[in-house]
Design an enzyme around this catalytic site. Structure first.
Site, short mmCIF file in Angstrom:
data_model
loop_
_atom_site.label_atom_id
_atom_site.label_comp_id
_atom_site.label_asym_id
_atom_site.label_seq_id
_atom_site.Cartn_x
_atom_site.Cartn_y
_atom_site.Cartn_z
N LYS A 77 1.91 1.00 0.71
CA LYS A 77 3.13 1.37 1.22
C LYS A 77 4.34 0.89 0.32
CE LYS A 77 5.29 1.69 5.60
NZ LYS A 77 5.60 1.07 6.97
N SER A 151 5.96 4.70 10.26
CA SER A 151 6.53 4.78 9.15
C SER A 151 5.53 4.90 8.01
CB SER A 151 7.52 3.78 8.84
OG SER A 151 7.02 2.45 8.81
N SER A 175 3.95 1.61 13.25
CA SER A 175 3.79 2.18 12.08
C SER A 175 2.40 2.48 11.28
CB SER A 175 4.67 1.82 11.12
OG SER A 175 5.93 2.19 11.72
#
Length: 466
Positions: A77, A151, A175
């Protein structure tokens, strides 16, 4: 011949360790899938094709004992440091590449993983939909007109589409679990402090954790066994635990499972499909021998603890970027709206988190695991927060975080477990929440569900590839 689009982490390691395939072949095939699929999904913010190829070649020439992730291509990420890459946090405000890997990335490399790229996220991970002015929209591999959630939506899209077998995400309010639910993946938010956040002391204070999104429970467990553990700089530390992979491979025993579809927040109603998924899972758990009953969790209101930490997290990350003026308009608005969150207010919110945790954990006096929906709504169409400000975006986020965010405040481990496809062709997930330091029981129970009700895997993205 093994189809590497759907090969698990465990299977990939077996192939590379036994010499059936070289790490170079595995990684180059992953890079080929990324080149083919990513233009239609926007899962990756940067692809490290040259370095990943070189790392895989070097790994294949190594004469050492293969590590537990030998030759596994992994995506990271965007908020996590990878040496030589700008840590953008999903925007344009940083321009200097990171000098070193984050500690968890270093642990992945030491275990034999090959980092193939970094994945898209909304700026600072502020919302559960992966879209923004800088990176555009990321699309759900099951239906590219829908969001993958967020996210960690880029990581979810990369794993669900078969570009990589596993990827690393972060969870400050759901997330990991939200995109896992929307993309048909297994995603476990670990106990607060289980995985180091080094070089940072914390991730959004007491809210944030990091961990893998995976296609199988065992794959997630294997990665956790590599990355879990702390450094001296970590603000939070979890309690002792055993092997997560061993937990995923053993029977959970007879558990007391309480289920509820009541959301934590007011004004949110769960989609009937998600209510049905919880009820069906409760019936399945009963047939598997567990003591299952509907409960009233008597949720505490986490708002006063969550909101200040949310603003404090955004403000601290925004203050650390190189070019504040390049932040997205919505992020700068959020920064201004959070000006009331002084250090004193943040410390008050952290103390409030402890009170919320004590109340939330009372449910585990009577049950071993809590079963709920993962999210309240079906995956919205892409562009759900496009052009909207902080307040409107936050309101639109409520159905996504209605069942998830409380457990960030409390710190408990919680997992989204797939339970098949709905009539709309999109995945459905349910959430399993465990007591403090209860990851092992969640992994054992999730693996039992996986065996009893295998979930479908997507080998290629519809409309993008076969």
């Amino acid at each position: 011949m093994t189809d590497l689009r759907s090969a698990s982490v465990a299977e990939t390691v077996r192939l590379t360790s036994d010499g059936d395939l070289t790490p170079r072949v595995v990684v180059d095939e992953a890079l080929g899938r990324i080149a083919s699929l990513d233009p239609g999904l926007n899962a990756f913010s940067v692809v490290l094709a040259e370095r990943a190829h070189e790392d895989a070649v070097a790994l294949g020439r190594s004469r050492g004992t293969p590590g537990p992730l030998h030759g596994v291509p992994i995506a990271i990420k965007e908020e996590i440091d990878v040496a030589g890459c700008v840590t953008t946090f999903g925007g344009e405000a940083n321009t200097t590449p990171a000098a070193a890997d984050a500690e968890l990335v270093a642990r992945l490399r030491a275990a034999g993983a090959v980092i193939v790229g970094k994945t898209t996220m909304p700026e600072f991970g502020a919302y559960p939909y992966t879209e923004g002015a800088s990176r555009g929209v990321t699309r759900n591999p099951w239906d590219p007109t829908r969001t993958p959630g967020g996210s960690s939506g880029g990581t979810a899209a990369a794993v669900a589409s078969g570009m990589v077998p596993v990827g690393i995400g972060g969870d400050g309010g759901g997330s990991i679990r939200i995109p896992s639910a929307m993309c048909g993946l297994f995603g476990l938010k670990p106990q607060r402090g289980r995985v180091t956040t080094a070089p940072h002391e914390h991730l959004w204070w007491a809210l944030g954790t990091v961990g893998p999104l995976a296609r199988t429970v065992r794959d997630a467990a294997i990665v956790y066994d590599v990355i879990k553990g702390n450094t001296d700089t970590d603000l939070y530390r979890a309690g002792p635990t055993g092997s997560f992979e061993a937990a995923a491979l053993r029977e959970p025993g007879r558990l007391r499972v309480g289920w509820s579809v009541e959301p934590v927040g007011v004004g949110v109603r769960p989609d009937p499909l998600h209510v049905a998924a919880v009820e069906e899972t409760a019936r399945l758990l009963t047939t598997l021998g567990h003591d299952v009953r509907e409960v009233d969790p008597a949720y505490p209101d986490p708002t006063a603890a969550f909101v200040p930490q949310f603003f404090a997290g955004i403000r601290s990350e925004a203050q650390a970027v190189e070019h504040y003026d390049r932040l997205e308009r919505r992020t700068r608005e959020t920064y201004r709206l959070g000006s009331w969150v002084t250090p004193k207010v943040t410390q008050w919110a952290l103390r409030a988190s402890e009170r919320v945790a004590a109340k939330a954990n009372r449910v585990f006096d009577d049950v071993d695991v809590l079963l709920t929906p993962s999210v309240a709504h079906r995956p919205p169409r892409v562009g759900v927060i496009d052009g909207r400000g902080t307040v409107a975006s936050s309101l639109l986020a409520m159905p996504a975080i209605a069942y998830a965010a409380l457990w960030n405040v409390a710190g408990n481990p919680a997992a989204s477990v797939p339970c098949g496809l709905a009539p709309d062709g999109l995945p459905v997930g349910v959430q399993l929440v465990g007591p403090t330091d209860g990851e092992e029981v969640l992994l054992s129970l999730s693996a039992q569900l996986e065996q009893a009700r295998p979930w479908p895997l997507l080998a290629g993205a519809p409309g993008v590839a076969d």
